[in-house]
Write a protein that holds these residues in place. Structure first.
Motif, PDB file in Angstrom:
ATOM      1  N   ARG A 301       3.687   7.344  -8.974  1.00  0.00           N
ATOM      2  CA  ARG A 301       5.124   7.478  -8.698  1.00  0.00           C
ATOM      3  C   ARG A 301       5.600   8.926  -8.580  1.00  0.00           C
ATOM      4  O   ARG A 301       6.393   9.249  -7.709  1.00  0.00           O
ATOM      5  N   GLN A 302       5.129   9.801  -9.454  1.00  0.00           N
ATOM      6  CA  GLN A 302       5.820  11.082  -9.623  1.00  0.00           C
ATOM      7  C   GLN A 302       5.675  12.047  -8.455  1.00  0.00           C
ATOM      8  O   GLN A 302       6.557  12.875  -8.251  1.00  0.00           O
ATOM      9  N   VAL A 303       4.574  11.971  -7.729  1.00  0.00           N
ATOM     10  CA  VAL A 303       4.391  12.934  -6.638  1.00  0.00           C
ATOM     11  C   VAL A 303       4.291  12.255  -5.279  1.00  0.00           C
ATOM     12  O   VAL A 303       4.041  12.914  -4.280  1.00  0.00           O
ATOM     13  N   ARG A 304       4.509  10.949  -5.215  1.00  0.00           N
ATOM     14  CA  ARG A 304       4.299  10.236  -3.953  1.00  0.00           C
ATOM     15  C   ARG A 304       5.328  10.642  -2.900  1.00  0.00           C
ATOM     16  O   ARG A 304       6.484  10.946  -3.209  1.00  0.00           O
ATOM     17  N   SER A 305       4.891  10.618  -1.661  1.00  0.00           N
ATOM     18  CA  SER A 305       5.811  10.735  -0.541  1.00  0.00           C
ATOM     19  C   SER A 305       6.697   9.494  -0.499  1.00  0.00           C
ATOM     20  O   SER A 305       6.320   8.424  -0.989  1.00  0.00           O
ATOM     21  N   ASP A 306       7.871   9.643   0.087  1.00  0.00           N
ATOM     22  CA  ASP A 306       8.765   8.501   0.187  1.00  0.00           C
ATOM     23  C   ASP A 306       8.110   7.387   1.004  1.00  0.00           C
ATOM     24  O   ASP A 306       7.290   7.640   1.892  1.00  0.00           O
ATOM     25  N   GLN A 307       8.460   6.146   0.708  1.00  0.00           N
ATOM     26  CA  GLN A 307       7.895   5.015   1.439  1.00  0.00           C
ATOM     27  C   GLN A 307       8.227   5.140   2.936  1.00  0.00           C
ATOM     28  O   GLN A 307       9.343   5.500   3.301  1.00  0.00           O
ATOM     29  N   GLN A 353      -0.795   1.013 -10.608  1.00  0.00           N
ATOM     30  CA  GLN A 353       0.360   0.153 -10.510  1.00  0.00           C
ATOM     31  C   GLN A 353       0.394  -0.759  -9.286  1.00  0.00           C
ATOM     32  O   GLN A 353       0.829  -1.906  -9.379  1.00  0.00           O
ATOM     33  N   ILE A 354       0.032  -0.284  -8.116  1.00  0.00           N
ATOM     34  CA  ILE A 354       0.380  -0.979  -6.873  1.00  0.00           C
ATOM     35  C   ILE A 354      -0.852  -1.436  -6.106  1.00  0.00           C
ATOM     36  O   ILE A 354      -1.926  -0.851  -6.221  1.00  0.00           O
ATOM     37  N   PHE A 355      -0.669  -2.475  -5.282  1.00  0.00           N
ATOM     38  CA  PHE A 355      -1.755  -3.127  -4.553  1.00  0.00           C
ATOM     39  C   PHE A 355      -2.538  -2.101  -3.735  1.00  0.00           C
ATOM     40  O   PHE A 355      -1.993  -1.400  -2.898  1.00  0.00           O
ATOM     41  N   MET A 356      -3.848  -2.049  -3.948  1.00  0.00           N
ATOM     42  CA  MET A 356      -4.671  -1.048  -3.278  1.00  0.00           C
ATOM     43  C   MET A 356      -5.331  -1.601  -2.005  1.00  0.00           C
ATOM     44  O   MET A 356      -5.400  -0.914  -0.987  1.00  0.00           O
ATOM     45  N   ALA A 357      -5.850  -2.801  -2.035  1.00  0.00           N
ATOM     46  CA  ALA A 357      -6.521  -3.359  -0.859  1.00  0.00           C
ATOM     47  C   ALA A 357      -5.528  -3.538   0.291  1.00  0.00           C
ATOM     48  O   ALA A 357      -4.335  -3.737   0.075  1.00  0.00           O
ATOM     49  N   GLN A 358      -6.030  -3.462   1.509  1.00  0.00           N
ATOM     50  CA  GLN A 358      -5.163  -3.771   2.653  1.00  0.00           C
ATOM     51  C   GLN A 358      -4.693  -5.219   2.554  1.00  0.00           C
ATOM     52  O   GLN A 358      -5.453  -6.108   2.196  1.00  0.00           O
ATOM     53  N   HIS A 359      -3.417  -5.441   2.914  1.00  0.00           N
ATOM     54  CA  HIS A 359      -2.812  -6.743   2.674  1.00  0.00           C
ATOM     55  C   HIS A 359      -1.915  -7.099   3.860  1.00  0.00           C
ATOM     56  O   HIS A 359      -0.727  -6.744   3.893  1.00  0.00           O
ATOM     57  N   ASP A 360      -2.488  -7.771   4.813  1.00  0.00           N
ATOM     58  CA  ASP A 360      -1.779  -8.147   6.053  1.00  0.00           C
ATOM     59  C   ASP A 360      -1.168  -9.531   5.873  1.00  0.00           C
ATOM     60  O   ASP A 360      -1.870 -10.510   5.630  1.00  0.00           O
ATOM     61  N   TYR A 361       0.161  -9.613   6.022  1.00  0.00           N
ATOM     62  CA  TYR A 361       0.870 -10.876   5.857  1.00  0.00           C
ATOM     63  C   TYR A 361       1.039 -11.641   7.172  1.00  0.00           C
ATOM     64  O   TYR A 361       1.583 -12.745   7.172  1.00  0.00           O
ATOM     65  N   ASP A 372       5.326  -0.239   0.319  1.00  0.00           N
ATOM     66  CA  ASP A 372       5.477   0.312  -1.030  1.00  0.00           C
ATOM     67  C   ASP A 372       4.156   0.237  -1.793  1.00  0.00           C
ATOM     68  O   ASP A 372       4.091   0.610  -2.965  1.00  0.00           O
ATOM     69  N   THR A 373       3.100  -0.249  -1.161  1.00  0.00           N
ATOM     70  CA  THR A 373       1.771  -0.296  -1.759  1.00  0.00           C
ATOM     71  C   THR A 373       0.900   0.795  -1.136  1.00  0.00           C
ATOM     72  O   THR A 373       1.371   1.609  -0.335  1.00  0.00           O
TER      73      THR A 373
END
Length: 526
Positions: A301-307, A353-361, A372-373
């Motif tokens: 969270r602390q250094v991430r670029s904006d979504q 914290q957040i989903f790492m694998a690619q996740h195509d819906y 946001d992942t």
């Protein structure tokens, strides 16, 4: 059920923290006790003095003065053999929270602890130290995430306590910052309301944390085992990123972030190294469990670029591919790569914290991704997974929360090529309560599995994950509950997976029957 010492411990913890138990007026230990970040010779012991947890000033009904608190650590739950003790000052400036870094302990040992102040005695907590370097005893750890007080009862914490894990990893969203009714579950149900107002000030965050800790099931799990906690977004506000505010759009984000982090530290069993300084808090860290496992705890969270692409689920978002976008950032990446290269552990566990694998819906051509992942930071994911592969670290396992559903996935060097090299596995825990009772979307699940062959399991119900580690394999049991809108839901193992040593991939296991599960619970500690 057979009465065992294990059941006595669970029952004692529940009685010690249950609000229905008559406690003396003015008892300052209403928020219970906790321990965390175990090492071979020590552990953090925590409590916070709060005779009136929801006092409007955020100070829990304490006076304006600091207070001295005695602490004891013993070999036995009756404290006949106290091995460490002392007095610590609970400072008003830190909400009268207490963080004792007990040291000089024996490795691989179970201990009991308590606090005393002005004639009051806290509930008894149970903790343990990590095993000695070079030893590899079996380990049972669990992952939990996303507990929204309004959207259900925290029965999952109680059901997990009944499993008696050695360590609990909380992967974020310990609290939610919304005003009452500000975030609706799919069924629109509000089981119990939040404290008034959206969290914006230090007082707001303190009261919200205190409200969550009035839940007896949460306190029971804290009292049963040491935690390794890390935050995600809702400890401050939804979908914030680095210096960018989240979805509230309100001014004063830096002040909210500083307040959220300060309250988070005040209510978690974290070491002084994690004491926040303004808008910064040191949360990425490394903990070892002998030679069996190393936990590499990440901060995303602390250094991430904006979504990218205005956040959310987006179709064909090219911005996410920009190589300049960061999630962990270069400093943390170097720290992780160095730790992996030097690791001699049999299992290397990345807790994040957040989903790492690619996740195509999306079924068919094109990709519909939740940005946001890690899908919103594709180049950073390639860099991190490349570092993992290049390090030679044994048996990488990624632990994840956030997404309010169970998933089990293989992590690939190239997610667009199902035959590419498997780098490791990802185990995603669903929420404790967030999004309410959960649901069964068979059609959506079929699309996810069809479009993402590396994803082996999807379950949209509530629950937690229990992992058993030996030198030979990891076994992950995905526990689910049928509802959280009513109290005392049962839990069952809905699916199990194993990862043999050196396999870098998931194998589906036959889940235990309800009778076998009940027998395992009754059997007690290993």
């Amino acid at each position: 059920m057979q009465l065992t010492r294990r059941n006595l411990l669970i029952g004692a913890a529940g009685l010690a923290v249950a609000p229905r138990l008559s406690r003396r007026p003015g008892d300052p230990f209403s928020l219970g006790v906790a321990s965390g970040d175990p090492t071979p010779d020590g552990v953090v012991l925590w409590t916070r003095l709060a005779p009136n947890p929801l006092a409007e000033d955020g100070h829990g009904g304490m006076s304006a003065r600091d207070a001295d608190v005695e602490w004891q650590l013993a070999d036995d739950e009756r404290f006949k053999s106290v091995v460490r003790s002392g007095t610590v000052t609970a400072r008003r400036s830190w909400a009268h929270s207490v963080h004792v870094e007990a040291a000089g302990l024996q490795p691989g040992r179970e201990y009991f602890y308590r606090f005393r102040m002005a004639g009051y005695v806290s509930p008894v907590g149970r903790t343990r130290t990590a095993p000695a370097p070079g030893t590899a005893p079996d380990l049972m750890f669990a992952t939990v995430s996303c507990s929204n007080y309004e959207q259900g009862y925290f029965t999952g914490y109680r059901r997990l306590a009944e499993q008696q894990p050695d360590v609990v990893l909380h992967l974020g969203d310990y609290i939610y910052e919304y005003a009452p009714g500000g975030y609706k579950a799919a069924d629109g149900m509000v089981v119990r309301p939040h404290t008034e107002g959206r969290c914006q000030t230090l007082t707001d965050y303190r009261r919200r944390h205190a409200q969550y800790k009035t839940d007896a099931d949460l306190r029971a799990l804290h009292a049963l085992a040491p935690w390794i906690p890390v935050n995600d977004d809702h400890e401050v506000e939804n979908n914030w990123a680095g210096s960018h505010p989240g979805t509230s759009g309100a001014p004063g984000f830096a002040e909210r972030k500083a307040a959220g982090y300060r309250a988070y530290y005040e209510h978690m069993p974290l070491r002084r190294a994690s004491m926040p300084r303004g808008t910064r808090i040191q949360l990425y860290r490394r903990l070892s469990w002998g030679s069996l496992a190393t936990f590499h705890v990440l901060d995303t969270r602390q250094v991430r670029s904006d979504q990218p692409c205005d956040d959310g689920v987006r179709m064909d978002c090219d911005e996410r591919l920009d190589s300049r976008r960061v999630l962990t950032g270069p400093e943390q990446r170097r720290w992780l790569a160095s730790g992996l290269r030097s690791s001699g552990a049999r299992w290397n566990v990345l807790a994040q914290q957040i989903f790492m694998a690619q996740h195509d819906y999306h079924l068919g051509p094109g990709k519909e991704l939740l940005v946001d992942t890690w899908d919103g930071y594709a180049a950073e994911r390639d860099r991190v997974l490349g570092d993992v592969a290049a390090s030679g670290a044994r048996n990488p396992v990624v632990l994840t929360g956030d997404i309010h559903a169970h998933y089990a996935s293989d992590l690939l060097a190239n997610f667009d090529d199902p035959d590419s090299r498997r780098v490791g596995v990802e185990l995603v825990t669903t929420s404790i309560t967030s999004d309410g009772d959960g649901y069964d979307d068979a059609a959506g699940r079929a699309v996810e599995l069809a479009e993402n062959p590396h994803i082996k399991y999807v379950d949209q119900r509530r629950g937690f994950v229990v992992c058993r580690l030996t030198t030979g394999e990891l076994r992950a049991d995905f526990h689910t509950m049928p509802y959280v809108s009513k109290r005392n839901a049962p839990s069952t193992i809905a699916a199990s997976f194993t990862v043999p040593d050196g396999a870098h991939g998931l194998a589906r296991s036959k889940a235990a029957t309800p009778r076998q599960q009940q027998a395992a619970v009754a059997a007690g500690p290993r």
